[in-house]
Write an enzyme that holds these catalytic residues in place. Structure first.
Site: not given
Ligand code: DQU
Length: 366
Positions: A93, A267
């Site tokens: 990420d 994930d």
């Molecule tokens: N629920 C999530 C979990 C991880 C995420 N990572 C990024 N980069 N962007 C999001 O909107 C996320 C949302």
């Protein structure tokens, strides 16, 4: 193994897709669940156990690894795969989401985000370019664009501002990533709970012709019905021949319903975090091993499981370990939970293949 990144669909059942991502470090059977290995470790697991339960790919976090042990240090030591002894694909990420949810004194501008580490308060800055550079230093196989995830509920103009910024950052990440055939950079659809903004975000990212697409900005506290509605809106706008990754999701029920709407990759910290808190996922539902009712129960969690943690230990023993805060408790329950999640994905993949076979067979007999 493939020299390049490729994705092929091998069966469909309605909007559900069975596919295969091929990369130099290995293949990813989709729908896929990625165990979360935030700091270069899937907590309480040996990597050969992670592989043993059937995981094809794990997730790492730019934010955590840049703070500790540092991206340049991991690069000097040969990259994240050698460092953590996981030779298969890793998706990282980009850090924006973790900055906004973990760090202190953060400031977000067009250029990027500046923030102080939640560990020691040291100042950092993260631009789209720096995020891609860090993911390159980690030798990550699938790199996520830097984005701004809006917490829900939010005002429409706030959602729009963050979505448009994320699109500009996607362009900058694409430029910074350049052309790396054996790797991929995924865009992230934002747009909160607004159908119109989700469509705009997905269409703009599709025009960038990226190797894969994540749906972000969900699993941030909204009701499941809103999440699923956003998938109904977003997935049809994404190219059918590219993988779709729903970030941070989810419960087994979330996963089933999202696969049915066209998602290929997932994930979630749930199975690993729950394992550390004494919670076991089983075919008959969740079992809280902290509960005293298990103190004398000689039965294993699931005598039919092929995971030793589920099959070879009594609930009484697991209850004892959890109550005594013994490390083995977290280890066995995490092992059980990841095995449960991978078995769920294996069953989902088989069901799509079976249904596709039925449909094909029906065509042939007509
Ligand atoms: N629920 C999530 C979990 C991880 C995420 N990572 C990024 N980069 N962007 C999001 O909107 C996320 C949302």
């Amino acid at each position: 193994m493939a020299e390049n990144f490729s994705f092929k669909l091998t069966a469909t059942d309605g909007r559900a897709r069975r596919g295969l991502v091929s990369m130099p470090r290995g293949e990813i059977r989709t729908p896929a669940f990625m165990p979360v290995g935030t700091g270069g470790t899937v907590k309480a697991m040996y990597m050969d156990q992670v592989r043993g339960v059937g995981a094809d790919i794990i997730l790492g976090n730019t934010y955590h690894l840049m703070l500790r042990p540092g991206a340049e240090r991991v690069a000097r030591l040969g990259g994240l795969h050698d460092f953590a002894r996981w030779p298969y694909p890793i998706l990282t990420d980009s850090g924006g989401f973790q900055v906004m949810s973990l760090s202190k004194l953060r400031k977000l501008t067009e250029q990027g985000v500046t923030f102080r580490s939640h560990i020691d308060g040291a100042p950092y800055e993260m631009s789209p370019e720096r995020s891609i550079e860090i993911q390159g230093l980690l030798d990550s196989d699938i790199q996520m664009q830097l984005d701004e995830c809006t917490a829900l509920p939010a005002k429409p103009n706030e959602i729009e501002r963050a979505m448009e910024l994320s699109l500009r950052w996607a362009e900058r990440c694409k430029t910074a990533f350049g052309d790396q055939p054996g790797k991929a950079m995924f865009g992230i659809v934002q747009g909160g709970d607004s159908a119109a903004l989700r469509v705009r975000s997905a269409q703009a990212l599709k025009a960038m012709d990226l190797k894969g697409y994540a749906v972000g900005g969900l699993a941030v506290g909204e009701p499941q019905s809103v999440m699923l509605e956003m998938l109904d809106i977003t997935c049809p706008e994404l190219p059918a021949d590219k993988p779709r990754y729903l970030m941070g999701v989810g419960t087994p029920d979330d996963i089933l319903k999202s696969v049915a709407r066209g998602i290929d990759m997932f994930d979630c910290v749930m199975p690993t975090r729950a394992g550390r808190h004494g919670l076991a996922y089983t075919r008959r539902g969740k079992v809280n091993l902290r509960n005293a009712r298990h103190a004398d129960d000689p039965r294993p969690l699931d005598e039919e499981s092929d995971c030793p943690a589920a099959r070879d230990y009594s609930r009484a023993y697991l209850h004892h370990l959890v109550r005594s805060q013994e490390g083995l408790g977290a280890m066995l329950l995490t092992w059980n939970n990841l095995s449960y999640y991978q078995k769920l994905m294996q069953d989902i993949r088989a069901a799509i293949e079976a249904q596709a076979f039925e449909a094909r067979a029906a065509e042939i007999t007509e």
